[in-house]
Write an enzyme that holds these catalytic residues in place. Sequence first.
Site, PDB file in Angstrom:
ATOM      1  CG  PHE A  98      -1.646  -1.039   1.293  1.00  0.00           C
ATOM      2  CD1 PHE A  98      -3.042  -0.770   0.188  1.00  0.00           C
ATOM      3  CD2 PHE A  98      -2.238  -1.868   2.340  1.00  0.00           C
ATOM      4  CE1 PHE A  98      -3.994  -1.878   0.505  1.00  0.00           C
ATOM      5  CE2 PHE A  98      -2.762  -2.970   2.338  1.00  0.00           C
ATOM      6  CZ  PHE A  98      -4.517  -2.918   1.651  1.00  0.00           C
TER       7      PHE A  98
ATOM      8  CB  THR B 121      -3.062  -4.710  -6.544  1.00  0.00           C
ATOM      9  OG1 THR B 121      -4.258  -5.180  -6.783  1.00  0.00           O
ATOM     10  CG2 THR B 121      -2.678  -4.206  -7.476  1.00  0.00           C
ATOM     11  CG  ASP B 122      -2.631  -5.581   0.358  1.00  0.00           C
ATOM     12  OD1 ASP B 122      -3.087  -6.047  -0.001  1.00  0.00           O
ATOM     13  OD2 ASP B 122      -1.814  -4.724   0.878  1.00  0.00           O
ATOM     14  CE1 TYR B 123     -10.080  -6.296   0.585  1.00  0.00           C
ATOM     15  CE2 TYR B 123     -10.539  -4.124  -0.156  1.00  0.00           C
ATOM     16  CZ  TYR B 123     -10.755  -5.478   0.254  1.00  0.00           C
ATOM     17  OH  TYR B 123     -12.289  -6.153   0.343  1.00  0.00           O
TER      18      TYR B 123
ATOM     19  CB  SER C 236      -2.640  -0.352  -3.961  1.00  0.00           C
ATOM     20  OG  SER C 236      -2.720  -1.648  -4.561  1.00  0.00           O
TER      21      SER C 236
END
Length: 741
Positions: free
Chosen positions: A252, A283-285, A287
Site C-alpha cells: 500500500f 495488487t494489495d486490495y 491499491s
Amino acid sequence: MIKRFLPILILGYSTLTCAQERNGKTVDSHIDSLLSVMTLEEKIGQMTLYTSGWDVTGPTLNENYKEDLKAGKVGALFNAHTVKYNSDLQRMAVEETRLGIPLLFGYDVIHGHRTIFPLPLAEASSWNLDLIKETARLSAKEAAASGLNWTFNPMVDIARDPRWGRIAEGSGEDTYLGSLIAKAKVEGYQGDDLSDPFTVLACVKHFAAYGASQAGRDYHTVDMSDRVLRETYLPPYKAAIDAGAATVMTSFNELHGVPASGSRYLMTEILREEWRFKGFVVTDYTSINEMVPHGVVANEKEAADLALNAGVDMDMQGGVYNDHLATLVNEGKVSEKQVDEAVRRILEMKWRLGLFKDPYRYLDEKRELQVLFSKELMDHALVSARESIVLLKNEPYNNKKLLPIANDVKSIALIGPLGDNQIDMLGTWHASGDANKVVTVLQGLKEAFPKAKITYTKGADFMGSDKSGFEEATKNARAADLVIMAVGENHQQSGEAASRSGLDLPGVQQELVEAIYQTGKPIVALVMAGRPLTIGWMDENIPAIVNTWHLGTMAGKAIAEVLAGKYNPSGKLTITFPRNVGQIPIYYSMKNTGRPFDADSKYTSKYLDVSNEPLYPFGYGLSYTTFEYGEPKLSKIEIKEHENLTIEVMVKNTGEYEGQEVVQLYVRDLVGSVTRPVKELKGFEKISLKPGESKVVTFTINSDNLKFYTRDMSYRVEPGEFLITIGPNSAEGKTAQFTLK
Ligand code: BGC
C-alpha cells in the site's frame, strides 16, 4: 450447463486439456491457443480478482461479482472457501462462461486456515525452520482441502516498529533470519510440485518495504535510501522468489515517492529484470485505486495505466482494470501485448496447479472432512505453540523460582481478560479459525494441575476504564497460593489497521496488575500480544514473565505445559522489546555513530530519560536450565576471499533441566567504505542438551556472508577486520576476531 459458447469452450479449455494429455506440448503453446481465442475483455477478466463478500478486509466495491464472473470478467476470487461454496463458483466459471477458464481461489491463510498456529511473529521465536515449513505445509493442506489454491502469504516485510500492528504477521526485525523463514514458508506452501492438490500458490507480500511505514502508522509513507532498501528490506522477498514463490503482492505504501502499485522500479526493474521473477504480481486490495488519493494520478484510468506499465498483472478488488484497460488499449496507452503477457503469467499458474486438467481437483468434500482439524494439524499446532513461547524473566520469589510451577501447588488464581478466552488466542488474521476449538489457558491449567483449586477472574477488559472487576480479582488472588495473570492485547489490537502510539497494556490492565501486586502474592505474568509491549514495570516488579503472543488453537495447552515444566521454554525474540515508545526505532543491528554511548560523557548518543538498551534484546529468551558458552575457536585468524572460516563453540547445559538453546553468531565488519551495523546475525543453530551435556556447534563463514553494498553500491566483500560474537542473544556473547585479506 455449457450453453451457446460450447464451440469456443472446446477450442479453449478443452483443447488445452486434451492436448496436454495427448502430446505433452509446452504450457506456452497451450496458453497461446487460449489467448488466440480470448477477447480483450476476457483477457482483462483474467487480470481481475474480487472478494466473494464472505470475509471482507477493505472496501467492497463489487456486490455483483457473480454477474461479472459469468460474463468472463473475473479470473480469481478471494475470501471464498469451503468445498461447497467454491464448487458452485468454480462451476459457474467452468460451465457458464464462454471459455470455461477455471478460477483461482485466494485467501489470507497467514498462520493456519481452520486450525490456527501461532502468529508468524510468535512462531519466528522458535528459530526452527523445519517447524515453520511444516506449519506452512499443513496450512496449505487444510486450505487446499477447503477449496483454496492460493494463499496471500508469506508476509516477509522486515518490521522494526512495534507500533505497526502488522508486525504480528511477519518474522520480525532481522533480514538474515527473515530471509530463511521466507524460503521455508514458500517451500512449505508450494511443496515440490504445485500440481500436488495439497499445495497452494504462495504470495510474497507486501512488495516492498511496507514494514517501514512512518511512525508505525499503517498505510503510511515509506522513504529510505536504496542502500537500506536493498540491504535490509529486499532480501526476504528475494529469498522467497528464489525459493519459487508463484506470486507477489504489491504494498500500500509509496517508496521513493511512488506508490508501490505504480512502481516500475519495483515491479519490473527489480522483480522481473534483476530477480527474473516469472510468476504474476497482484495488487494489495484496492491499491491501484488508492494511487488517486496518493496523488500521483488524477483518476482511476490513469491509475490503471500506471499500474499496468509498472508491471502489475492482477487487480485485487479495485475493478480498475475491468473498467479502464480496454479503453487504454484502444487509445494505445498500453499494448495488447502487455495485457497478453499478464494473462499468460496468470494462466500459467492455473496450469501449474493442474486446474486446466481438472478444475475441481481442490473441491472434494470427502477430503475436506478428513483433513480439517485432523490430528496431524492439531498436534502440530501444539508443537508449534510450545516452541513459540518466550520466557522473559524467572527470578526467585522468597528464594525460589516460580517457574516451573510446583506439581503440588494447592491453589491458583488466574486473572486477566485472556485467561478464559478463546477468540483472542487466535490473534490477528486467523482466516477461518474456529474459536470454539481453542484450548483456553484456564482449560490448559486445569488439565496440567488437576489437583489444584483454580479460580478465574477476568478483572478488566481490553478497553475502557472500568475497574469494577478489581475487587473480586484481588479477593481471589489473596485466597490463592499463586497468581497467574493473563494480560495483553485482544486479536484486533494488532494486525492490519491496528497501529498503536502507546505500547502499554491496553485498557486498565496495568492498574489491574498493580492492584494484584499489592496483595503480595507471587505472580507469574503471561503477556499475550501481537507485538512487543512496553512492560518495564512488570520487568521490575513481577518475578516471572512469559511472553506467549497469540498462539492459536492449542494456546492454553502449550502455555500450561510450559508453566508446569512439561516443556522447557526455548523461544527467542526476533524483535527487540523497547523500554518505551520513544526508543523506537530500536533494533539490534544499529550503527555505532560517531559518538557512541558513554555514560560519563554528555555529548554522546543517548537519551536523558531512558537508557539506550532495550528492555529485552533481539535473540533473547530464557530457559528453565542454564547454558554456558565456551570461547569461540577459529580455524584460522586470516582468510582469503572465497576461503571458508570455521568457528567452533562449546555449549554446555549447566542447569537441571533438559533444554534447547539457539546459539547465535553475529558479525561486525569493523571498517567499511560505508558504516556497518554493530552486529549482524550470520548464523544460528538450535540444539538440545541434557543436564550436564555439552555440544560443539560449528559455523562456517566465507566472503559471501560478509558482502554488502559498498560505497559505490556494488555488492561485494571488502578486506579488513571482522569481530565475531557467539552467544545466547544479540546483547551477550563471547568474541573473537579475524581478518579477511
Ligand atoms: C492486506 C493484505 C491481504 C489483502 C486480502 C489487504 O488489506 O493488506 O495483506 O492479503 O487485504 O485480504
